[in-house]
Design an enzyme around this catalytic site. Sequence first.
Site, PDB file in Angstrom:
ATOM      1  CG  ASP A 182      37.940  31.580  37.801  1.00  0.00           C
ATOM      2  OD1 ASP A 182      37.737  30.505  37.216  1.00  0.00           O
ATOM      3  OD2 ASP A 182      37.021  32.285  38.251  1.00  0.00           O
ATOM      4  CE  LYS A 220      34.302  29.859  38.214  1.00  0.00           C
ATOM      5  NZ  LYS A 220      34.642  31.272  38.253  1.00  0.00           N
ATOM      6  CB  CYS A 250      35.952  32.497  41.641  1.00  0.00           C
ATOM      7  SG  CYS A 250      35.197  33.728  40.564  1.00  0.00           S
TER       8      CYS A 250
HETATM    9  N1  TIU Z   1      37.690  34.510  39.755  1.00  0.00           N
HETATM   10  C1  TIU Z   1      37.262  35.477  40.569  1.00  0.00           C
HETATM   11  O1  TIU Z   1      37.434  35.448  41.776  1.00  0.00           O
HETATM   12  N2  TIU Z   1      36.640  36.561  39.955  1.00  0.00           N
HETATM   13  C2  TIU Z   1      36.566  37.798  40.500  1.00  0.00           C
HETATM   14  O2  TIU Z   1      35.883  38.669  39.974  1.00  0.00           O
HETATM   15  N3  TIU Z   1      37.301  38.037  41.632  1.00  0.00           N
HETATM   16  C3  TIU Z   1      37.435  39.213  42.317  1.00  0.00           C
HETATM   17  O3  TIU Z   1      38.064  39.195  43.375  1.00  0.00           O
HETATM   18  N4  TIU Z   1      36.912  40.318  41.833  1.00  0.00           N
END
Ligand code: TIU
Length: 222
Positions: free
Chosen positions: A26, A131, A164
């Site tokens: 991500d 995802k 994530c």
């Molecule tokens: N990719 C991921 O970690 N999504 C989140 O929403 N992370 C946060 O720390 N909010």
Amino acid sequence: MTTWQIRAEPAPVTIDPAETALIIIDMQKDFLYPNGYGAFLGNDVTLLQRTIAPIQALLAAARGRGMLVIHTREGHLPDLSDCPPTKLNRWPPGNRIGDMGPMGRILIRGEVGHAIVDELAPAPGEIVIDKPGKNAFYATDLDEMLRTHGIRNLLVTGVTTDVCCSATVIAANDRGYNAIVLRDCVASYSPARHAAVLDVIKAQGGIFGWVTDSTAVLAAMQ
Ligand code: TIU
């Protein structure tokens, strides 16, 4: 058989590079760029941006050795049919997934903010997993892809450590993968949560995996 011995906590780990994938979780503009969704919510995105350079170095080394590289992106279909109301309703209207953010509709596939940062753009042929959840195995074909390629070990990088990355490491461990997390290649909007999650992963003999850094992995690759 070539093996890599990587300095790590709670103990060194030996892996076969042919059974190892680099997963980059991500690293999306909405989470990392100053005009993205994360910054819009008041987070300090510089904490996350520090991961870009070490991941770039690791990505170049992985590509050079023909390792499997997997990128993931968190996001939803434009009609939000894959976004549970519990996730949608977590923020007030205006700040929600699907609302118009500074880089297009927030966490919607195809929007500018949903894309991976330019510095780490996937190369042709690299796997990109879209995802809908935090855990990269949830509602994706990641597990099938890893098994098809004979992967048993994951070098885990990306954001955020406590959301994530953590969710994916825990799921990977239950599926029988060795998760090796690179502390300088993962980051959180909260340094305290980042440190806490890394502590949990390597606690109790490495209950969820190993913690190392990019210097140790690059040294092992030589
Ligand atoms: N990719 C991921 O970690 N999504 C989140 O929403 N992370 C946060 O720390 N909010």
